[in-house]
Scaffold this motif. Structure first.
Motif, PDB file in Angstrom:
ATOM      1  N   PHE A 105      14.271  -1.601   0.837  1.00  0.00           N
ATOM      2  CA  PHE A 105      16.074  -1.912   1.659  1.00  0.00           C
ATOM      3  C   PHE A 105      15.506  -2.348   2.484  1.00  0.00           C
ATOM      4  O   PHE A 105      16.023  -3.134   3.253  1.00  0.00           O
ATOM      5  N   TRP A 106      14.918  -1.468   3.700  1.00  0.00           N
ATOM      6  CA  TRP A 106      14.825  -1.915   5.517  1.00  0.00           C
ATOM      7  C   TRP A 106      14.028  -3.267   5.612  1.00  0.00           C
ATOM      8  O   TRP A 106      14.714  -3.969   5.860  1.00  0.00           O
ATOM      9  N   PHE A 162       9.993   9.356  -1.580  1.00  0.00           N
ATOM     10  CA  PHE A 162      11.173   8.547  -1.672  1.00  0.00           C
ATOM     11  C   PHE A 162      11.686   7.850  -1.124  1.00  0.00           C
ATOM     12  O   PHE A 162      11.932   7.174  -0.772  1.00  0.00           O
ATOM     13  N   ALA A 163      11.570   8.563   0.508  1.00  0.00           N
ATOM     14  CA  ALA A 163      12.406   8.109   2.317  1.00  0.00           C
ATOM     15  C   ALA A 163      10.828   6.236   2.181  1.00  0.00           C
ATOM     16  O   ALA A 163      11.639   5.734   2.188  1.00  0.00           O
ATOM     17  N   SER A 202       3.566   5.669  -3.261  1.00  0.00           N
ATOM     18  CA  SER A 202       4.797   6.689  -3.303  1.00  0.00           C
ATOM     19  C   SER A 202       5.212   6.954  -4.412  1.00  0.00           C
ATOM     20  O   SER A 202       5.228   7.227  -5.104  1.00  0.00           O
ATOM     21  N   MET A 203       4.815   4.959  -5.223  1.00  0.00           N
ATOM     22  CA  MET A 203       4.866   5.055  -6.713  1.00  0.00           C
ATOM     23  C   MET A 203       3.997   6.287  -7.561  1.00  0.00           C
ATOM     24  O   MET A 203       4.621   6.786  -8.505  1.00  0.00           O
ATOM     25  N   SER A 204       2.617   6.617  -6.796  1.00  0.00           N
ATOM     26  CA  SER A 204       1.988   8.018  -7.306  1.00  0.00           C
ATOM     27  C   SER A 204       2.701   9.327  -7.424  1.00  0.00           C
ATOM     28  O   SER A 204       2.568   9.846  -8.217  1.00  0.00           O
ATOM     29  N   TYR A 205       3.692   9.562  -6.202  1.00  0.00           N
ATOM     30  CA  TYR A 205       4.196  10.441  -6.436  1.00  0.00           C
ATOM     31  C   TYR A 205       5.787  10.654  -6.865  1.00  0.00           C
ATOM     32  O   TYR A 205       6.242  11.559  -7.307  1.00  0.00           O
ATOM     33  N   LEU A 206       6.063   9.311  -8.221  1.00  0.00           N
ATOM     34  CA  LEU A 206       7.040   9.164  -8.591  1.00  0.00           C
ATOM     35  C   LEU A 206       6.652   9.646 -10.426  1.00  0.00           C
ATOM     36  O   LEU A 206       6.637   9.922 -10.956  1.00  0.00           O
ATOM     37  N   ARG A 265       1.016  -1.245  -0.076  1.00  0.00           N
ATOM     38  CA  ARG A 265       0.131  -0.074   0.267  1.00  0.00           C
ATOM     39  C   ARG A 265       0.818   1.382   0.031  1.00  0.00           C
ATOM     40  O   ARG A 265       0.587   1.957  -0.919  1.00  0.00           O
ATOM     41  N   PHE A 266       1.694   1.179   0.472  1.00  0.00           N
ATOM     42  CA  PHE A 266       3.082   2.543   0.813  1.00  0.00           C
ATOM     43  C   PHE A 266       3.409   2.189  -0.460  1.00  0.00           C
ATOM     44  O   PHE A 266       4.033   3.754  -1.038  1.00  0.00           O
TER      45      PHE A 266
END
Length: 146
Positions: free
Chosen positions: A113-114, A105-106, A74-78, A69-70
């Motif tokens: 990654f985390w 991006f964060a 986030s992809m929408s802001y790319l 979901r996150f």
């Protein structure tokens, strides 16, 4: 980062792109101004399929739905700022928009990654198990929605 997660990111970006055109083509091309039904019919099913398979792939890797979901958010802001700038000449270089893009991006960084470093993919045996504790299963009446 696994191949499935990369493929899911691609599907999310494609879904966001098709969603953008479904909603905003009316502002780019006059031909689309009075065709909401055609727009919905043309874009909705492929967009939904992209998201459906992307979520499935992420869930298979992460075992949760919050991460995908996150990632979709986030992809929408790319995709949205780039498409809006290119087709509608609306600058994404405002303080508010740039902060949102940086935060996105964060979020992508944390999810990709985390999560991959701290919580590696479960074993095939663990994937088959229910994530719901047995006590919760009993109190919900076996998951029957009661």
């Amino acid at each position: 980062m696994t191949y499935k997660i990369l493929l899911a990111c691609g599907l999310f970006a494609l879904g966001q792109t098709m969603g953008w055109f479904q909603l905003n083509a009316q502002f780019v091309w006059d031909w689309w101004k009075d065709k909401p039904i055609l727009s919905a019919m043309l874009f909705s099913i492929p967009t939904g399929i992209c998201f459906w398979y992307g979520i499935k792939m992420c869930y298979e890797e992460w075992g949760e739905v919050w991460g995908p979901r996150f990632l979709i958010f986030s992809m929408s802001y790319l995709t949205f700022p780039a498409l809006t700038w290119y087709f509608l000449n609306e600058s994404m270089f405002t303080i508010k928009t740039m902060i949102c893009v940086l935060l996105s991006f964060a979020i992508v960084g944390v999810q990709l990654f985390w999560s991959c470093l701290l919580y590696p993919s479960p074993s095939p045996r663990a994937r088959g198990r229910s994530r719901m504790p047995s006590s919760a299963w009993k109190t919900t009446g076996g998951g029957g929605g009661g």
